[in-house]
Design a protein around this motif. Structure first.
Motif, mmCIF file in Angstrom:
data_model
loop_
_atom_site.group_PDB
_atom_site.id
_atom_site.type_symbol
_atom_site.label_atom_id
_atom_site.label_comp_id
_atom_site.label_asym_id
_atom_site.label_seq_id
_atom_site.Cartn_x
_atom_site.Cartn_y
_atom_site.Cartn_z
ATOM 1 N N ARG A 10 0.828 -1.212 0.000
ATOM 2 C CA ARG A 10 0.000 0.000 0.000
ATOM 3 C C ARG A 10 0.862 1.261 0.000
ATOM 4 N NH1 ARG A 10 -3.200 -3.156 3.684
ATOM 5 N NH2 ARG A 10 -2.171 -2.133 5.459
ATOM 6 N N LYS A 11 1.935 1.258 0.788
ATOM 7 C CA LYS A 11 2.775 2.448 0.852
ATOM 8 C C LYS A 11 3.535 2.664 -0.444
ATOM 9 C CE LYS A 11 6.111 4.810 3.822
ATOM 10 N NZ LYS A 11 6.905 4.753 5.076
ATOM 11 N N VAL A 12 4.070 1.589 -1.022
ATOM 12 C CA VAL A 12 4.797 1.729 -2.289
ATOM 13 C C VAL A 12 3.875 2.214 -3.392
ATOM 14 C CG1 VAL A 12 6.008 0.427 -4.077
ATOM 15 C CG2 VAL A 12 6.577 0.058 -1.683
ATOM 16 N N THR A 13 2.672 1.660 -3.454
ATOM 17 C CA THR A 13 1.732 2.047 -4.511
ATOM 18 C C THR A 13 1.314 3.504 -4.355
ATOM 19 O OG1 THR A 13 0.920 -0.235 -4.604
ATOM 20 C CG2 THR A 13 -0.462 1.468 -5.574
ATOM 21 N N ALA A 14 0.984 3.930 -3.133
ATOM 22 C CA ALA A 14 0.547 5.309 -2.934
ATOM 23 C C ALA A 14 1.674 6.305 -3.227
ATOM 24 C CB ALA A 14 0.048 5.489 -1.498
#
Length: 464
Positions: free
Chosen positions: A77-81
């Motif tokens: 989630r953090k990498v994608t955002a």
């Protein structure tokens, strides 16, 4: 008459094509592949299947569990955002575009997060441009060991399917790669195994410069992934400082189990994986109840957890139990790092207590006078007093501690002192019951050690 020979089989057709993830064909297959959960048959429906149909049904479920759907972890989630925001910021930038580096240890889900980022971005682009079949918005390459600038450029060319003669100049390769990337509108470049770039060597520094040149030529956002790149010298020196000034570092660390929030996060992850299982007799919530065991067994690493649950599901289908238990998970192998973590953090299992026969604590107890592990001989006679064989120890000599303080009159009489100490002694009819053999159940009663159900022989003094 000779029979006509059959044509030789086409071996090339039987060999699957070499389409790894680092080619556009393999990448498109990865984007379009979505595991479909198989339907679970009722007991009656499964019984109605033929053996061949049941075998095919089990094979489909084994294949499904070997490739369970991906779960959305906090790192993903953090990498994608972060990457989506950087793609927006870099869209109108001419140079000095920002990028992201995913750094962590082995088994923390770096490659998974990187590929899921590319998959999410490409699906979003396809949704916005459904009629543009030639668009290839994502490029995925890996840095080969001991990479040189030409080796790195050939990795980009291989993804696009470009071929060059062995003596091709690196400038021609780079120009062809950049032209192709602009034609298919690449806007996200994923570079895995970035730790293979060593800036302390000449070839590694030149390969790093080549990667920076691609970042300047291509209007795309670059995302790297590697093992603990902070300690590999990627940010050292002039080149390293330039990389550190343009890239956001996202750490990929194992899950922790220290606080209540950490434990709930881990339990939720286990529950999400459990919800994807397709087993006939598995009770929902079983794996969530084993979340602490799963944490110690995997060290909190998502790769080890996925392997453990997928392996347990496959074994549950194969052995017919159709459920995952702790005993089944114990036989599923995990990686060496997870095994070492389990040895360091797993709590010791309580030892099982052995049931011991009730016995007195006096020194004259015949059970205590025997060596450990010695079995008691069966009684030779139900009469009292016992025979010589029942009053001796396993070595053939009577224990000196088998006499009670209330010694019989025969042992304290003056005639008893006339016997030679070396002469074999004969039990007296008036011997106290303390030298008697224990009962078959090995139970002692007070200091007399006589069986409770045994009656005294006439003429024998009463036990005190």
């Amino acid at each position: 008459m000779n029979k006509p020979s059959l044509p030789a089989p086409d071996m090339a057709a039987e060999v699957p094509p070499d389409n790894p993830l680092t080619t556009k064909e393999g990448w498109r297959h990865f984007i379009g592949h979505e595991p479909v959960p198989p339907r679970l048959l009722t007991a009656g429906g499964r019984a109605a299947l033929s053996p061949q149909e049941r075998m095919r049904e089990d094979e489909r479920r084994r294949e499904y569990h070997a490739d369970l759907p991906m779960v959305n972890t906090p790192v993903i989630r953090k990498v994608t955002a972060t990457s989506r925001l950087l793609i927006q910021l870099n869209r109108n930038q001419i140079s000095a575009r920002r990028g992201v580096i995913l750094s962590g240890g082995s088994g923390t889900g770096k490659t998974t997060a990187l590929t899921q980022l590319g998959r999410a971005h490409e699906l979003a682009v396809r949704k916005r441009h459904p009629r543009d079949a030639n668009r290839l918005p994502v490029v995925y390459v890996t840095v080969p060991p001991a990479a040189t600038p030409k080796m790195l450029a050939m990795e980009f060319a291989r993804f696009f399917g470009l071929t060059f003669p062995s003596r091709a100049d690196i400038t021609d390769v780079v120009d062809a790669v950049c032209a192709t990337a602009a034609h298919v509108r690449v806007d996200l470049v994923l570079v895995d195994e970035i730790h293979n770039l060593t800036l302390t060597t000449r070839s590694g520094a030149e390969a790093s410069d080549q990667l920076k040149y691609f970042a300047e030529r291509l209007p795309a956002t670059f995302a790297y992934a590697g093992m603990e790149v902070e300690s590999k010298g990627l940010f050292a020196g002039t080149r390293g400082r330039q990389i550190a000034g343009r890239f956001v570092v996202i750490p990929a660390t194992p899950f922790t189990h220290a606080t209540t929030e950490d434990q709930e996060s881990w339990r939720a992850l286990v529950g999400t994986l459990e919800s994807t299982l397709r087993l006939n007799h598995h009770t929902p919530g079983t794996l969530a109840g084993l979340s602490e065991y799963l944490f110690h067994r995997t060290g909190g690493m998502i790769g080890s957890l996925s392997q453990l649950i997928r392996g347990g599901a496959v074994l549950a289908v194969e052995d017919g139990t159709e459920r995952i238990t702790e005993e089944l998970l114990d036989i599923v192998p995990v990686d060496y790092a997870a095994e070492q973590s389990n040895k360091r953090t797993a709590p010791a299992k309580p030892a099982r207590k052995r049931r011991r026969a009730a016995c007195c604590t006096s020194a004259g107890c015949p059970i205590r006078s025997r060596p450990p592990g010695t079995r008691f001989p069966p009684p030779t006679s139900a009469a009292w007093p016992p025979s010589t064989a029942s009053t001796s120890t396993t070595s053939g000599h009577r224990s000196p501690s088998a006499r009670s303080p209330a010694a019989c009159a025969a042992s304290s009489s003056p005639n008893a002192s006339q016997h030679s100490p070396d002469a074999p002694s004969t039990p007296s009819p008036a011997r106290c019951p303390s030298s008697a053999a224990p009962s078959p159940i090995g139970r002692c009663s007070g200091t007399s050690h006589r069986p409770a159900a045994t009656a005294a022989t006439p003429g024998t003094p009463a036990a005190k």
